[in-house]
Enzyme design. Structure first.
Site, PDB file in Angstrom:
ATOM      1  N   ARG A  44       0.832  -1.287  -0.032  1.00  0.00           N
ATOM      2  CA  ARG A  44      -0.034  -0.026   0.128  1.00  0.00           C
ATOM      3  C   ARG A  44       0.932   1.368   0.078  1.00  0.00           C
ATOM      4  O   ARG A  44       2.097   1.162   0.251  1.00  0.00           O
ATOM      5  CB  ARG A  44      -0.859   0.066   1.317  1.00  0.00           C
ATOM      6  CG  ARG A  44      -1.822  -1.133   1.223  1.00  0.00           C
ATOM      7  CD  ARG A  44      -2.576  -0.919   2.725  1.00  0.00           C
ATOM      8  NE  ARG A  44      -3.456  -2.259   2.726  1.00  0.00           N
ATOM      9  CZ  ARG A  44      -3.739  -2.817   3.768  1.00  0.00           C
ATOM     10  NH1 ARG A  44      -3.164  -2.683   5.041  1.00  0.00           N
ATOM     11  NH2 ARG A  44      -4.333  -3.963   3.731  1.00  0.00           N
ATOM     12  N   ARG A 137     -10.373   3.604   5.107  1.00  0.00           N
ATOM     13  CA  ARG A 137      -8.851   3.542   5.003  1.00  0.00           C
ATOM     14  C   ARG A 137      -8.554   3.589   3.350  1.00  0.00           C
ATOM     15  O   ARG A 137      -7.451   3.953   3.229  1.00  0.00           O
ATOM     16  CB  ARG A 137      -8.565   2.222   5.422  1.00  0.00           C
ATOM     17  CG  ARG A 137      -6.955   2.248   5.878  1.00  0.00           C
ATOM     18  CD  ARG A 137      -6.475   0.856   6.651  1.00  0.00           C
ATOM     19  NE  ARG A 137      -6.802  -0.275   5.685  1.00  0.00           N
ATOM     20  CZ  ARG A 137      -6.562  -1.453   6.344  1.00  0.00           C
ATOM     21  NH1 ARG A 137      -6.156  -1.801   7.504  1.00  0.00           N
ATOM     22  NH2 ARG A 137      -6.847  -2.682   5.597  1.00  0.00           N
ATOM     23  N   ARG A 148     -12.691  -9.358   3.090  1.00  0.00           N
ATOM     24  CA  ARG A 148     -12.368  -9.111   4.515  1.00  0.00           C
ATOM     25  C   ARG A 148     -13.383  -9.161   5.262  1.00  0.00           C
ATOM     26  O   ARG A 148     -13.424  -9.462   6.472  1.00  0.00           O
ATOM     27  CB  ARG A 148     -11.563  -7.819   4.265  1.00  0.00           C
ATOM     28  CG  ARG A 148     -10.105  -8.070   3.858  1.00  0.00           C
ATOM     29  CD  ARG A 148      -9.211  -6.838   3.608  1.00  0.00           C
ATOM     30  NE  ARG A 148      -8.324  -6.981   2.761  1.00  0.00           N
ATOM     31  CZ  ARG A 148      -6.809  -6.956   3.459  1.00  0.00           C
ATOM     32  NH1 ARG A 148      -6.637  -6.353   4.611  1.00  0.00           N
ATOM     33  NH2 ARG A 148      -6.029  -7.324   2.619  1.00  0.00           N
TER      34      ARG A 148
HETATM   35  N1  LIG Z   1     -10.636   3.110  17.661  1.00  0.00           N
HETATM   36  C1  LIG Z   1     -10.569   3.560  16.679  1.00  0.00           C
HETATM   37  N2  LIG Z   1     -11.647   4.540  16.025  1.00  0.00           N
HETATM   38  C2  LIG Z   1     -11.582   4.865  15.008  1.00  0.00           C
HETATM   39  N3  LIG Z   1     -10.961   4.700  13.837  1.00  0.00           N
HETATM   40  C3  LIG Z   1      -9.922   3.774  14.180  1.00  0.00           C
HETATM   41  C4  LIG Z   1      -9.843   3.135  15.531  1.00  0.00           C
HETATM   42  N4  LIG Z   1      -8.715   2.304  15.337  1.00  0.00           N
HETATM   43  C5  LIG Z   1      -8.387   2.260  14.063  1.00  0.00           C
HETATM   44  N5  LIG Z   1      -8.858   3.174  13.093  1.00  0.00           N
HETATM   45  C6  LIG Z   1      -8.662   3.233  11.781  1.00  0.00           C
HETATM   46  O1  LIG Z   1      -9.353   2.129  11.260  1.00  0.00           O
HETATM   47  C7  LIG Z   1      -8.622   1.879   9.842  1.00  0.00           C
HETATM   48  C8  LIG Z   1      -8.149   0.525  10.188  1.00  0.00           C
HETATM   49  O2  LIG Z   1      -7.188   0.456  11.347  1.00  0.00           O
HETATM   50  P1  LIG Z   1      -5.669  -0.594  11.115  1.00  0.00           P
HETATM   51  O3  LIG Z   1      -4.917  -0.010   9.809  1.00  0.00           O
HETATM   52  O4  LIG Z   1      -4.895  -0.293  12.152  1.00  0.00           O
HETATM   53  O5  LIG Z   1      -6.443  -1.892  11.128  1.00  0.00           O
HETATM   54  P2  LIG Z   1      -5.678  -3.562  10.941  1.00  0.00           P
HETATM   55  O6  LIG Z   1      -6.248  -4.069  12.187  1.00  0.00           O
HETATM   56  O7  LIG Z   1      -4.326  -3.459  11.318  1.00  0.00           O
HETATM   57  O8  LIG Z   1      -6.049  -3.868   9.622  1.00  0.00           O
HETATM   58  P3  LIG Z   1      -5.288  -5.068   8.789  1.00  0.00           P
HETATM   59  O9  LIG Z   1      -5.361  -6.054   9.468  1.00  0.00           O
HETATM   60  O10 LIG Z   1      -6.036  -4.924   7.383  1.00  0.00           O
HETATM   61  O11 LIG Z   1      -3.737  -4.514   8.360  1.00  0.00           O
HETATM   62  C9  LIG Z   1      -7.553   2.771  10.145  1.00  0.00           C
HETATM   63  O12 LIG Z   1      -7.836   3.627   9.127  1.00  0.00           O
HETATM   64  C10 LIG Z   1      -7.333   3.316  11.563  1.00  0.00           C
HETATM   65  O13 LIG Z   1      -6.820   4.616  11.574  1.00  0.00           O
HETATM   66  N1  LIG Z   2      -1.564 -16.147   9.112  1.00  0.00           N
HETATM   67  C1  LIG Z   2      -1.015 -14.749   8.991  1.00  0.00           C
HETATM   68  N2  LIG Z   2      -1.705 -13.694   8.855  1.00  0.00           N
HETATM   69  C2  LIG Z   2      -1.153 -12.360   8.601  1.00  0.00           C
HETATM   70  C3  LIG Z   2       0.405 -12.499   8.447  1.00  0.00           C
HETATM   71  N3  LIG Z   2       0.655 -11.097   8.263  1.00  0.00           N
HETATM   72  C4  LIG Z   2      -0.513 -10.481   8.290  1.00  0.00           C
HETATM   73  N4  LIG Z   2      -1.627 -11.400   8.299  1.00  0.00           N
HETATM   74  C5  LIG Z   2      -2.999 -11.129   8.588  1.00  0.00           C
HETATM   75  O1  LIG Z   2      -3.540 -10.858   7.274  1.00  0.00           O
HETATM   76  C6  LIG Z   2      -4.712  -9.911   7.177  1.00  0.00           C
HETATM   77  C7  LIG Z   2      -4.624  -8.798   6.118  1.00  0.00           C
HETATM   78  O2  LIG Z   2      -3.470  -8.081   6.325  1.00  0.00           O
HETATM   79  P1  LIG Z   2      -3.083  -6.807   5.365  1.00  0.00           P
HETATM   80  O3  LIG Z   2      -2.090  -6.183   5.806  1.00  0.00           O
HETATM   81  O4  LIG Z   2      -3.089  -7.244   3.931  1.00  0.00           O
HETATM   82  O5  LIG Z   2      -4.501  -5.991   5.795  1.00  0.00           O
HETATM   83  C8  LIG Z   2      -4.743  -9.607   8.995  1.00  0.00           C
HETATM   84  O6  LIG Z   2      -5.728  -9.909   9.234  1.00  0.00           O
HETATM   85  C9  LIG Z   2      -3.396  -9.624   9.307  1.00  0.00           C
HETATM   86  O7  LIG Z   2      -3.419  -9.809  10.640  1.00  0.00           O
HETATM   87  C10 LIG Z   2       1.108 -13.552   8.643  1.00  0.00           C
HETATM   88  O8  LIG Z   2       2.307 -13.907   8.631  1.00  0.00           O
HETATM   89  N5  LIG Z   2       0.276 -14.989   8.890  1.00  0.00           N
END
Ligand SMILES: Nc1ncnc2c1ncn2[C@@H]1O[C@H](COP(=O)(O)OP(=O)(O)OP(=O)(O)O)[C@@H](O)[C@H]1O
Ligand SMILES: Nc1nc2c(ncn2[C@@H]2O[C@H](COP(=O)(O)O)[C@@H](O)[C@H]2O)c(=O)[nH]1
Length: 197
Positions: A44, A137, A148
Site C-alpha cells: 500500500r 482507509r 475481508r
Molecule cells: N478506535 C478507532 N476509532 C476509529 N478509527 C480507528 C480506530 N482504530 C483504528 N481506526 C482506523 O481504522 C482503520 C483500520 O485500522 P488498522 O489499519 O490499524 O487496522 P488493522 O487491524 O491493522 O487492519 P489490517 O489487518 O487490514 O492491517 C485505520 O484507518 C485506522 O486509522
Molecule cells: N496467518 C497470517 N496472517 C497474517 C500475517 N501477516 C498479516 N496477516 C493478517 O492478514 C490480514 C490482512 O493483512 P493486510 O496487511 O493485508 O491488511 C490481517 O488480518 C493480518 O493480521 C502472517 O504472517 N500470517
C-alpha cells in the site's frame, strides 16, 4: 536462554491492530520488535518492503514454505501471508518482545508450535463500524473488502470461544483500547526494561 514471551495480535482486518501496535512500539522503543511477515499482496502507499512486510511473489513464497522456512502460513483475501522462522529469531536474538500480527488461521497454527505467546484479539465494536473503517482507509477494492468482511464475521465469532485468546479488546475508543493493551503487556514490558538496566 529464555527471553520475553512473544505476543500474537489478531482480529479482523480493519479492527485497528496496526494502529495500536505502532503506538505501542513508539511509546516503548527498544522493548518490542515486529515479526515482519511475508505476503504476496501489493504494497500500500507508504508501506516499505522489509519493514511492514516482505513483499514476494507466490512462487517465492511457496518455495520458502516447501523448504520449511515458515512457522505458519495462510491464504487471506486472495493472497498468501506467512511468518518465517527467521523473522521471529531476528527479534528474539535482540531479547525484545516479538510481536506477530496474524489472522485467525495463524493463531490456530501457532497454537500447534512451541512459541508460547500471549494471544490478544483486537475486535471492532460492530461489523458496520468495521466496514466503515475499511472503506475510509481506502486500501481495498470492493472485492477485497467483501472478502475481508466475510473473514471478519468468522473471526468475530471465534474470538468469543473460551480459551482461544488471553484477552479480547474491543477497539471502540482508541485510548481505552490502548490502555487495555498496555495493561495486558505491562509485566513483559517491565521484564525487558529491567533487563536493560
Ligand atoms: N478506535 C478507532 N476509532 C476509529 N478509527 C480507528 C480506530 N482504530 C483504528 N481506526 C482506523 O481504522 C482503520 C483500520 O485500522 P488498522 O489499519 O490499524 O487496522 P488493522 O487491524 O491493522 O487492519 P489490517 O489487518 O487490514 O492491517 C485505520 O484507518 C485506522 O486509522
Ligand atoms: N496467518 C497470517 N496472517 C497474517 C500475517 N501477516 C498479516 N496477516 C493478517 O492478514 C490480514 C490482512 O493483512 P493486510 O496487511 O493485508 O491488511 C490481517 O488480518 C493480518 O493480521 C502472517 O504472517 N500470517
Amino acid at each position: 536462554m529464555s527471553g520475553p514471551r512473544p505476543v500474537v495480535l489478531s482480529g479482523p482486518s480493519g479492527a485497528g491492530k496496526s494502529t495500536l501496535l505502532k503506538r505501542l512500539m513508539k511509546e516503548y522503543e527498544g522493548v518490542f520488535g515486529f515479526s515482519v511477515s511475508h505476503t504476496t499482496r501489493n504494497p500500500r502507499p507508504g508501506e516499505e518492503d522489509g519493514k511492514d512486510y516482505h513483499f514476494v511473489t507466490r512462487e517465492k513464497m511457496q518455495e520458502g514454505i516447501d523448504n520449511g522456512e515458515f512457522i505458519e502460513n495462510a491464504e487471506f483475501s486472495g493472497n498468501m501471508y506467512g511468518t518465517s522462522k527467521s523473522s521471529i529469531e531476528d527479534v528474539q536474538a535482540q531479547n525484545l518482545i516479538c510481536i506477530l500480527d496474524v489472522d485467525i488461521q495463524g493463531v490456530k497454527n501457532i497454537k500447534k508450535t512451541d512459541l508460547n505467546p500471549i494471544y490478544i484479539s483486537i475486535q471492532p465494536p460492530s461489523i458496520e463500524i468495521l466496514e466503515k473503517r475499511l472503506r475510509d482507509r481506502q486500501t481495498e477494492t470492493e472485492d477485497s473488502l467483501q472478502k475481508r468482511l466475510e473473514s471478519a464475521r468468522i473471526d468475530m465469532e471465534l474470538s468469543e470461544e473460551p480459551g482461544v485468546f488471553d484477552m479480547v479488546i474491543i477497539n471502540d475508543d482508541l485510548e481505552e483500547a490502548y490502555e487495555k493493551l498496555k495493561s495486558v503487556l505491562i509485566e513483559e514490558i517491565e521484564k525487558v526494561q529491567d533487563a536493560k538496566k
